[in-house]
Design an enzyme around this catalytic site. Sequence first.
Site, PDB file in Angstrom:
ATOM      1  N   GLY A  15       0.805  -1.213   0.000  1.00  0.00           N
ATOM      2  CA  GLY A  15       0.000   0.000   0.000  1.00  0.00           C
ATOM      3  C   GLY A  15       0.837   1.262   0.000  1.00  0.00           C
ATOM      4  N   ASN A  33      -4.796   4.328   7.727  1.00  0.00           N
ATOM      5  CA  ASN A  33      -4.455   3.004   8.233  1.00  0.00           C
ATOM      6  C   ASN A  33      -5.123   2.843   9.589  1.00  0.00           C
ATOM      7  OD1 ASN A  33      -2.393   0.695   7.500  1.00  0.00           O
ATOM      8  ND2 ASN A  33      -2.355   0.903   9.728  1.00  0.00           N
ATOM      9  N   SER A 129       0.320  -7.609  -9.071  1.00  0.00           N
ATOM     10  CA  SER A 129       1.499  -8.459  -8.945  1.00  0.00           C
ATOM     11  C   SER A 129       2.767  -7.652  -9.155  1.00  0.00           C
ATOM     12  CB  SER A 129       1.459  -9.597  -9.967  1.00  0.00           C
ATOM     13  OG  SER A 129       2.642 -10.384  -9.882  1.00  0.00           O
ATOM     14  N   GLY A 131       5.189  -7.496  -6.206  1.00  0.00           N
ATOM     15  CA  GLY A 131       5.843  -7.273  -4.926  1.00  0.00           C
ATOM     16  C   GLY A 131       6.056  -5.795  -4.651  1.00  0.00           C
ATOM     17  N   LYS A 183      -5.613 -13.118 -11.406  1.00  0.00           N
ATOM     18  CA  LYS A 183      -4.497 -12.987 -10.460  1.00  0.00           C
ATOM     19  C   LYS A 183      -4.255 -14.295  -9.719  1.00  0.00           C
ATOM     20  CE  LYS A 183      -1.365 -10.890  -7.908  1.00  0.00           C
ATOM     21  NZ  LYS A 183      -1.197 -11.679  -6.682  1.00  0.00           N
ATOM     22  N   ASN A 187      -0.831 -16.463  -9.719  1.00  0.00           N
ATOM     23  CA  ASN A 187      -0.113 -16.928  -8.534  1.00  0.00           C
ATOM     24  C   ASN A 187       0.095 -18.435  -8.560  1.00  0.00           C
ATOM     25  OD1 ASN A 187      -0.364 -14.250  -7.801  1.00  0.00           O
ATOM     26  ND2 ASN A 187      -0.881 -14.704  -5.674  1.00  0.00           N
ATOM     27  N   GLU A 190       2.919 -18.996 -10.726  1.00  0.00           N
ATOM     28  CA  GLU A 190       4.090 -18.578  -9.951  1.00  0.00           C
ATOM     29  C   GLU A 190       4.559 -19.700  -9.031  1.00  0.00           C
ATOM     30  OE1 GLU A 190       4.490 -15.637  -6.191  1.00  0.00           O
ATOM     31  OE2 GLU A 190       3.747 -14.677  -8.021  1.00  0.00           O
ATOM     32  N   ARG A 446     -15.372 -49.624 -13.265  1.00  0.00           N
ATOM     33  CA  ARG A 446     -16.504 -48.921 -12.671  1.00  0.00           C
ATOM     34  C   ARG A 446     -17.815 -49.621 -13.019  1.00  0.00           C
ATOM     35  NH1 ARG A 446     -17.691 -44.131 -14.468  1.00  0.00           N
ATOM     36  NH2 ARG A 446     -18.411 -43.227 -12.474  1.00  0.00           N
TER      37      ARG A 446
END
Length: 485
Positions: A15, A33, A129, A131, A183, A187, A190, A446
Amino acid sequence: MDTTQIGLIGLGVMGSNLALNLNDKGYSLSVYNRTYSLTEQFMQEHAQGRTIRSAATLPEFVAQLGSPRTVLLMITAGRAVDAVIGQLLPLLSPGDIIIDGGNSNYKDTNRRWQELTEKGIRFVGMGISGGEEGARHGPSMMPGGAVEAWPDIRDMFQQAAAQVDGEACCQWLGEGGSGHYVKMVHNGIEYGDMQLIAEACHLMQHALGMDFDAMADTFAEWNKGRLESYLIEITSEILRHKDVDGSPLVSKILDRAGQKGTGLWTAQDALEHAVPLTLVTEAVHARMLSARKDERVAASQLLGGLAEPVPAEQRQAYLDAIHDALYAAKLVSYAQGFMLMQTAAKEYGWNLAYGDIALLWRAGCIIRSRFLADIKASFEREPVPQSLLQDPFFAGELKQAQAGWRKAVALAVMQGVPAPALSSALSFYDGYRCAEGSANILQAQRDYFGAHTYQRTDRDPALAFHTHWGPSNPLREHGSEEQVS
């Protein structure tokens, strides 16, 4: 400064850096905050001389914003997001915009989008994304939700995003939770990329007997070719970094991996959508297994450890094979990820632009890689291939890498070095290209014990059949077949 253009709630690392990034691009901000001491610290250390205002309370914060109000949430996913939205709602008006920039589950984003739409609030779920470095200098952003909000926020976030060839790594994706879904898949990929690289390192160290400096040199060289990517680049730097005593720092890091949940969400979602996301799922399992450190130490004493490294004269040939295995498995990982997005988009009615998604990941994000432009090209073909694995470029690359891929996986098996992601990717590749698989046996089993029926290759595929399987089944006296439908 009378009113500000955007408000940001949550002054953690992401942030704080995103606030500074937006302000660098000329946008005035109000920041808030929950712990006011963090707000004071941010203002003292970073906001001097900037068009950034602080607020001690949410009413004060909202009062500072120009209309229509735009509020960006950079807070922990889950109940905290719902709590803050609940506190904001009495202070906002119809037409105002709330943007969730955290790692929220897309199902929560779908729900919030629907609930807030009914109240006249334009809600956007935006995956981010890159970091802390990306947040500060240009991340990849994946917005979705209330499309009516996009014209009001587009310029702001496209200017703050990473740029490639004059294009922003921030494009509108669709309604509801589509942004957070993309996103989530990012990830998951990633997770897979990181696990593949970790397995390559493990093979270099334990199967080939390489030291960390040699491994660092190898990754630096690989980053100049087909494997060029952010994660390959930083792995070279990690392997080369020395502790205060001059020894490799990475050798002292405990081999117990953490996870925040997005990889697990991706694996769970793939199971729900019946998509074989095998590589990411194995990467999640590998992290879970790494957490059982004490068990692994005890088992190594009971069951034995790794074999001796191969002779030095064989090292280069195996190193080339590991390179090809890493490259091929990465291609499979992306193919599986796009397969999952395509399946989910059909279910939720999202018109995802898959080629543009690949371009969103070219800069600013963790999985930026050299071949993302090739993914874009695949989705521009007419007709679009059913899968990236059927695209001419990817098919050719996999065929070229397959011999080395098999050699690397065989090396891992023979030396006892765990390589679950490399090997599961190869199994998926072999299963995907297998025109006649083994599932006929499964269907017969099956039908034998549960009368689940089966289809025949020589009959209409819309018909189902059931067989009374013969004397070996105590419930059957003789073998016969009946058409069920």
